[in-house]
Design a protein around this motif. Structure first.
Motif, PDB file in Angstrom:
ATOM      1  N   SER A  28       0.833  -1.205   0.000  1.00  0.00           N
ATOM      2  CA  SER A  28       0.000   0.000   0.000  1.00  0.00           C
ATOM      3  C   SER A  28       0.868   1.256   0.000  1.00  0.00           C
ATOM      4  O   SER A  28       0.485   2.291  -0.561  1.00  0.00           O
ATOM      5  N   ASP A  30       3.781   1.407  -1.512  1.00  0.00           N
ATOM      6  CA  ASP A  30       4.244   1.520  -2.896  1.00  0.00           C
ATOM      7  C   ASP A  30       3.260   2.346  -3.710  1.00  0.00           C
ATOM      8  O   ASP A  30       3.647   3.256  -4.449  1.00  0.00           O
ATOM      9  N   ARG A  31       1.983   2.028  -3.583  1.00  0.00           N
ATOM     10  CA  ARG A  31       0.955   2.732  -4.361  1.00  0.00           C
ATOM     11  C   ARG A  31       0.867   4.194  -3.952  1.00  0.00           C
ATOM     12  O   ARG A  31       0.675   5.079  -4.800  1.00  0.00           O
ATOM     13  N   GLN A  34       3.884   5.993  -5.491  1.00  0.00           N
ATOM     14  CA  GLN A  34       3.740   6.153  -6.938  1.00  0.00           C
ATOM     15  C   GLN A  34       2.677   7.198  -7.282  1.00  0.00           C
ATOM     16  O   GLN A  34       2.841   7.973  -8.227  1.00  0.00           O
ATOM     17  N   THR A  82       3.719   0.535 -13.834  1.00  0.00           N
ATOM     18  CA  THR A  82       2.499   0.255 -13.082  1.00  0.00           C
ATOM     19  C   THR A  82       1.297   0.942 -13.701  1.00  0.00           C
ATOM     20  O   THR A  82       0.224   0.344 -13.838  1.00  0.00           O
ATOM     21  N   GLU A  86      -2.324  -0.812 -15.162  1.00  0.00           N
ATOM     22  CA  GLU A  86      -3.594  -0.659 -14.470  1.00  0.00           C
ATOM     23  C   GLU A  86      -4.671   0.045 -15.291  1.00  0.00           C
ATOM     24  O   GLU A  86      -5.857  -0.067 -14.984  1.00  0.00           O
TER      25      GLU A  86
END
Length: 209
Positions: A28, A30-31, A34, A82, A86
């Motif tokens: 979480s 990481d997200r 980013q 990423t 997505e």
């Protein structure tokens, strides 16, 4: 000769000098990091993108970022990869025209959003950052190109399109118009433009092949 002793590893005991097991990193975070990169890029562009700014925006320490990515380039590469994973869903409606409209509408949404702003900021410096250029080509560019090829090949299998259409200039016309407006003219890109480009440019040209 004395009997051979089993290694300590075979008994589940780490050998002397073995590295301790690393704690699993929280995905979480990481997200969040980013997402912070996209936000900072959209606000201040690539020159203002620093690990300090990303850490502040994400609400984490710089050490948290560096444990995941050793450099700014590595962090940006992960963001590009990423994001392209997505945001892209390849449609399969059974109609080439409808699939192209869906793809171009999706592309419009990406380019008009934060990811598009971030990509625009990056494109200006990619010639100075080979790692970023490589990531952009193998990530978003390759995946979007593959999506269009998949849609076109399905149309060939259904008999809607001649095989030559898959790698034709008409097949490139739609994305090219969107990228021209996005990068150069600054004109609006949206779902309405997707319908117009497909109906007035792509389908008439593809049908002539």
């Amino acid at each position: 000769m004395s009997p051979r002793r089993p290694s300590s590893l075979s008994w589940g005991i780490p050998t002397v000098g073995a590295r301790p097991r690393r704690r699993r990193l929280d995905p979480s975070l990481d997200r969040a990091i980013q997402a912070a990169v996209l936000e900072v890029l959209a606000e201040v562009g690539y020159p203002g993108l620093t690990m300090d700014a990303v850490a502040t925006t994400a609400g984490v320490s710089k050490a948290t970022i560096y444990r995941r990515w050793p450099s700014k380039a590595d962090l940006l590469v992960s963001v590009i990869d990423t994001a392209s994973d997505e945001t892209l869903v390849v449609p399969d409606s059974g109609s080439l025209r409808d699939d192209l409209v869906v793809l171009l509408s999706s592309l419009a949404g990406v380019l008009a959003g934060p990811g598009g702003s971030a990509s625009r900021a990056l494109l200006g410096v990619m010639n100075q950052e080979p790692a970023l250029e490589a990531a952009f080509r193998r990530g978003p560019m390759a995946r979007w190109a593959e999506a269009f090829v998949t849609v076109l090949e399905r149309a060939v299998a259904r008999g809607e399109l001649a095989p030559s259409g898959v790698t034709s200039l008409p097949a490139e016309a739609g994305p090219a118009i969107f990228l021209l407006r996005w990068m150069i003219s600054g004109m609006e890109i949206d779902g309405g433009l997707a319908v117009a480009v497909v109906d007035e440019v792509m389908m008439p040209l593809l049908r002539r092949l």
